[in-house]
Scaffold this motif. Structure first.
Motif, PDB file in Angstrom:
ATOM      1  N   GLN A 201     -13.995  -2.824  -8.249  1.00 13.65           N
ATOM      2  CA  GLN A 201     -15.156  -3.713  -8.165  1.00 13.65           C
ATOM      3  C   GLN A 201     -16.369  -3.063  -8.823  1.00 13.65           C
ATOM      4  O   GLN A 201     -17.085  -3.698  -9.593  1.00 13.65           O
ATOM      5  CB  GLN A 201     -15.451  -4.030  -6.698  1.00 13.65           C
ATOM      6  N   ARG A 202     -16.567  -1.781  -8.548  1.00 12.13           N
ATOM      7  CA  ARG A 202     -17.700  -1.061  -9.110  1.00 12.13           C
ATOM      8  C   ARG A 202     -17.571  -0.908 -10.627  1.00 12.13           C
ATOM      9  O   ARG A 202     -18.527  -1.114 -11.364  1.00 12.13           O
ATOM     10  CB  ARG A 202     -17.808   0.317  -8.436  1.00 12.13           C
TER      11      ARG A 202
ATOM     12  N   GLU B  40      -6.024   0.796   3.760  1.00 12.54           N
ATOM     13  CA  GLU B  40      -7.312   1.439   3.456  1.00 12.54           C
ATOM     14  C   GLU B  40      -7.296   2.066   2.065  1.00 12.54           C
ATOM     15  O   GLU B  40      -8.305   2.032   1.352  1.00 12.54           O
ATOM     16  CB  GLU B  40      -7.655   2.480   4.524  1.00 12.54           C
TER      17      GLU B  40
ATOM     18  N   TYR C 212     -12.669  -8.715  -4.511  1.00 15.61           N
ATOM     19  CA  TYR C 212     -11.605  -8.627  -3.511  1.00 15.61           C
ATOM     20  C   TYR C 212     -12.170  -8.985  -2.149  1.00 15.61           C
ATOM     21  O   TYR C 212     -13.363  -8.849  -1.883  1.00 15.61           O
ATOM     22  CB  TYR C 212     -10.970  -7.227  -3.481  1.00 15.61           C
ATOM     23  N   HIS C 213     -11.290  -9.474  -1.317  1.00 11.70           N
ATOM     24  CA  HIS C 213     -11.653  -9.783   0.055  1.00 11.70           C
ATOM     25  C   HIS C 213     -10.493  -9.342   0.941  1.00 11.70           C
ATOM     26  O   HIS C 213      -9.348  -9.698   0.686  1.00 11.70           O
ATOM     27  CB  HIS C 213     -11.904 -11.281   0.230  1.00 11.70           C
ATOM     28  N   ARG C 214     -10.793  -8.549   1.939  1.00 11.40           N
ATOM     29  CA  ARG C 214      -9.787  -8.109   2.911  1.00 11.40           C
ATOM     30  C   ARG C 214      -9.669  -9.208   3.946  1.00 11.40           C
ATOM     31  O   ARG C 214     -10.634  -9.514   4.654  1.00 11.40           O
ATOM     32  CB  ARG C 214     -10.227  -6.781   3.548  1.00 11.40           C
TER      33      ARG C 214
ATOM     34  N   ARG D  32      -7.845  -0.744  -0.271  1.00  7.73           N
ATOM     35  CA  ARG D  32      -9.248  -1.170  -0.202  1.00  7.73           C
ATOM     36  C   ARG D  32     -10.137  -0.237  -1.011  1.00  7.73           C
ATOM     37  O   ARG D  32     -11.010  -0.666  -1.764  1.00  7.73           O
ATOM     38  CB  ARG D  32      -9.739  -1.247   1.244  1.00  7.73           C
ATOM     39  N   LYS D  33      -9.911   1.065  -0.902  1.00  8.92           N
ATOM     40  CA  LYS D  33     -10.699   2.032  -1.668  1.00  8.92           C
ATOM     41  C   LYS D  33     -10.489   1.847  -3.172  1.00  8.92           C
ATOM     42  O   LYS D  33     -11.442   1.911  -3.954  1.00  8.92           O
ATOM     43  CB  LYS D  33     -10.333   3.469  -1.270  1.00  8.92           C
TER      44      LYS D  33
ATOM     45  N   LYS E 259     -12.338  -1.235  -4.193  1.00  4.37           N
ATOM     46  CA  LYS E 259     -13.781  -0.986  -4.210  1.00  4.37           C
ATOM     47  C   LYS E 259     -14.174  -0.293  -5.513  1.00  4.37           C
ATOM     48  O   LYS E 259     -15.194  -0.621  -6.122  1.00  4.37           O
ATOM     49  CB  LYS E 259     -14.197  -0.147  -2.999  1.00  4.37           C
ATOM     50  N   GLU E 260     -13.352   0.648  -5.962  1.00  5.91           N
ATOM     51  CA  GLU E 260     -13.605   1.326  -7.231  1.00  5.91           C
ATOM     52  C   GLU E 260     -13.488   0.340  -8.405  1.00  5.91           C
ATOM     53  O   GLU E 260     -14.323   0.348  -9.311  1.00  5.91           O
ATOM     54  CB  GLU E 260     -12.613   2.478  -7.423  1.00  5.91           C
TER      55      GLU E 260
END
Length: 155
Positions: free
Chosen positions: A21-22, A11, A28-30, A14-15, A18-19
């Motif tokens: 990506q922004r 997790e 990314y893909h989980r 993933r966070k 996500k940052e």
């Protein structure tokens, strides 16, 4: 209830992704593992498929509450399936990493899959040093450095 350190670390990655990506347009893909998919799919090749700066990478997350380094728990943490998948991935010119978190030290090690595969195949300890080594608080800053950045906006 005690936290599942492996799921917690996934997790955190993933966070961080996500940052990225922004901020950087990182893809990314989980990938769902067998357990998460309630045993209706086979083993996933890794935890994450990540793309940035024209490169695709496989990332496998590992974590331990009792080991300070992947070097001390490699045979228990990395499966034959993961070794095979990462080897095929790299035979096709792509990069793969094992990203290890130690809850004892709060440090993250990033190992190139070549090093992990060689150690697992020979049954000997991992040689060399991790590609990266940093505190868990620096995860979002350090993970994009796993790519060979070519554009100013990727830095």
């Amino acid at each position: 209830m005690a936290k599942d350190i492996g799921k917690w670390f996934e997790e955190q990655i993933r966070k961080a992704l996500k940052e990225a990506q922004r901020k950087k347009g990182t893809f990314y893909h989980r990938l769902k593992d067998t357990t998460a998919a309630r045993n209706i799919v086979g083993s996933a090749p890794a935890d994450f498929l990540v793309a940035m700066a024209g490169q695709a990478q496989l990332w496998e997350a590992k974590a331990s509450e009792i080991h300070g380094s992947l070097t001390s728990c490699l045979s228990n943490m990395v499966s034959d399936h993961q070794v095979g998948v990462h080897q095929l991935w790299m035979m096709n010119g792509c990069t793969a990493y094992f990203i290890f978190y130690s809850d004892l030290t709060a440090q993250v090690e990033v190992w190139h899959s070549d090093d992990v595969i060689a150690a697992r195949k020979t049954g000997k300890p991992i040689r060399g040093h991790p590609k990266a080594y940093f505190h868990i608080d620096d995860l979002a800053t350090e993970l994009p450095h796993l790519f060979h950045l070519r554009r100013a906006q990727d830095v």
